[in-house]
Design a protein around this motif. Structure first.
Motif, PDB file in Angstrom:
ATOM      1  N   UNK A 156     -29.297  14.142  10.723  1.00 29.88           N
ATOM      2  CA  UNK A 156     -30.603  14.340  11.357  1.00 29.88           C
ATOM      3  C   UNK A 156     -31.514  13.148  11.068  1.00 29.88           C
ATOM      4  N   UNK A 157     -31.447  12.628   9.842  1.00 32.56           N
ATOM      5  CA  UNK A 157     -32.263  11.458   9.492  1.00 32.56           C
ATOM      6  C   UNK A 157     -31.887  10.251  10.344  1.00 32.56           C
ATOM      7  N   UNK A 158     -30.597  10.057  10.571  1.00 34.69           N
ATOM      8  CA  UNK A 158     -30.155   8.944  11.416  1.00 34.69           C
ATOM      9  C   UNK A 158     -30.654   9.145  12.852  1.00 34.69           C
ATOM     10  N   UNK A 159     -30.620  10.374  13.322  1.00 30.85           N
ATOM     11  CA  UNK A 159     -31.118  10.654  14.675  1.00 30.85           C
ATOM     12  C   UNK A 159     -32.622  10.414  14.760  1.00 30.85           C
ATOM     13  N   UNK A 160     -33.353  10.823  13.735  1.00 31.05           N
ATOM     14  CA  UNK A 160     -34.797  10.569  13.719  1.00 31.05           C
ATOM     15  C   UNK A 160     -35.089   9.073  13.655  1.00 31.05           C
ATOM     16  N   UNK A 161     -34.277   8.331  12.910  1.00 28.37           N
ATOM     17  CA  UNK A 161     -34.430   6.881  12.847  1.00 28.37           C
ATOM     18  C   UNK A 161     -34.243   6.277  14.241  1.00 28.37           C
ATOM     19  N   UNK A 162     -33.219   6.740  14.952  1.00 30.34           N
ATOM     20  CA  UNK A 162     -32.982   6.246  16.311  1.00 30.34           C
ATOM     21  C   UNK A 162     -34.160   6.577  17.227  1.00 30.34           C
ATOM     22  N   UNK A 163     -34.677   7.796  17.122  1.00 33.01           N
ATOM     23  CA  UNK A 163     -35.829   8.176  17.940  1.00 33.01           C
ATOM     24  C   UNK A 163     -37.055   7.336  17.582  1.00 33.01           C
ATOM     25  N   UNK A 164     -37.247   7.070  16.299  1.00 31.91           N
ATOM     26  CA  UNK A 164     -38.386   6.255  15.856  1.00 31.91           C
ATOM     27  C   UNK A 164     -38.280   4.839  16.434  1.00 31.91           C
ATOM     28  N   UNK A 165     -37.084   4.271  16.373  1.00 29.85           N
ATOM     29  CA  UNK A 165     -36.892   2.923  16.911  1.00 29.85           C
ATOM     30  C   UNK A 165     -37.067   2.912  18.432  1.00 29.85           C
ATOM     31  N   UNK A 166     -36.584   3.950  19.106  1.00 32.35           N
ATOM     32  CA  UNK A 166     -36.776   4.039  20.559  1.00 32.35           C
ATOM     33  C   UNK A 166     -38.260   4.132  20.881  1.00 32.35           C
ATOM     34  N   UNK A 167     -38.994   4.930  20.115  1.00 34.17           N
ATOM     35  CA  UNK A 167     -40.439   5.057  20.337  1.00 34.17           C
ATOM     36  C   UNK A 167     -41.139   3.715  20.099  1.00 34.17           C
ATOM     37  N   UNK A 168     -40.710   3.013  19.073  1.00 36.01           N
ATOM     38  CA  UNK A 168     -41.290   1.692  18.794  1.00 36.01           C
ATOM     39  C   UNK A 168     -41.046   0.737  19.965  1.00 36.01           C
ATOM     40  N   UNK A 169     -39.827   0.759  20.519  1.00 35.82           N
ATOM     41  CA  UNK A 169     -39.513  -0.095  21.655  1.00 35.82           C
ATOM     42  C   UNK A 169     -40.326   0.317  22.893  1.00 35.82           C
ATOM     43  N   UNK A 170     -40.464   1.630  23.116  1.00 35.37           N
ATOM     44  CA  UNK A 170     -41.285   2.104  24.233  1.00 35.37           C
ATOM     45  C   UNK A 170     -42.728   1.638  24.071  1.00 35.37           C
TER      46      UNK A 170
END
Length: 176
Positions: free
Chosen positions: A72-86
């Motif tokens: 779940x932490x890895x998935x949240x990290x991916x979502x955080x990075x996607x949000x940063x890119x957005x």
């Protein structure tokens, strides 16, 4: 540009949706620790091999949920990075070192996620059989995990190429 949907506008919307998804994931996972039966149902739906296994104690289920927190932490990290890119795209920042670094971080997350899940499977099997006479370890490789690895390596290469492109763009600005 009236009548056209801009990249910045779509990126703004996606940034907001990503934040909503992150909050929902955190609240959902927290709920599974409070309502252990809901946690049991989620584990059974994600690991059908548990269906025929011996009944698992609440402590074992909580331990399995804790091990699942790495995924779940890895998935949240991916979502955080996607949000940063957005957010970078929403501010019309398309070709910069920040974009390149964020794309590279997305690639690292995509590579890490299947590795974490690969390690999670044997730990879960050990936890499930801990109280029995025979402790078993199961290891699985999924085609989805291989897809994440390939996508992650591709994102790493894109991030690397973007870094080179942003470096060249900065050099060109200094000549003008």
């Amino acid at each position: 540009m009236t009548g056209h949907i801009s990249v910045a506008r779509i990126a703004h919307i996606l940034s907001f949706l990503t934040l909503v998804i992150m909050i929902a994931v955190v609240l959902g996972v927290s709920y599974f620790f409070v309502d252990i039966e809901a946690g049991r149902a989620v584990l059974l739906s994600n690991a059908p091999e548990l269906e025929g296994a011996q009944p698992l104690s609440d402590g074992t289920l909580r331990a399995m949920l804790c091990v699942g927190l790495f995924s779940v932490s890895a998935q949240l990290y991916l979502l955080w990075q996607a949000r940063k890119l957005f957010n970078l795209y929403a501010s019309e920042n398309y070709l910069s070192r920040d974009c390149a670094d964020t794309i590279r971080n997305l690639g690292l997350g995509l590579v890490a996620l299947p590795l974490i899940r690969f390690l999670q499977e044997p730990i879960w099997s050990i936890l499930m059989t801990l109280g029995s006479d025979d402790i078993s370890v199961s290891i699985a490789v999924s085609s989805i995990g291989i897809g994440y690895l390939i996508g992650g390596v591709l994102m790493l290469l894109i991030g690397w190429a973007m870094l080179e492109a942003s470096r060249v763009a900065e050099e060109n600005k200094s000549f003008v």
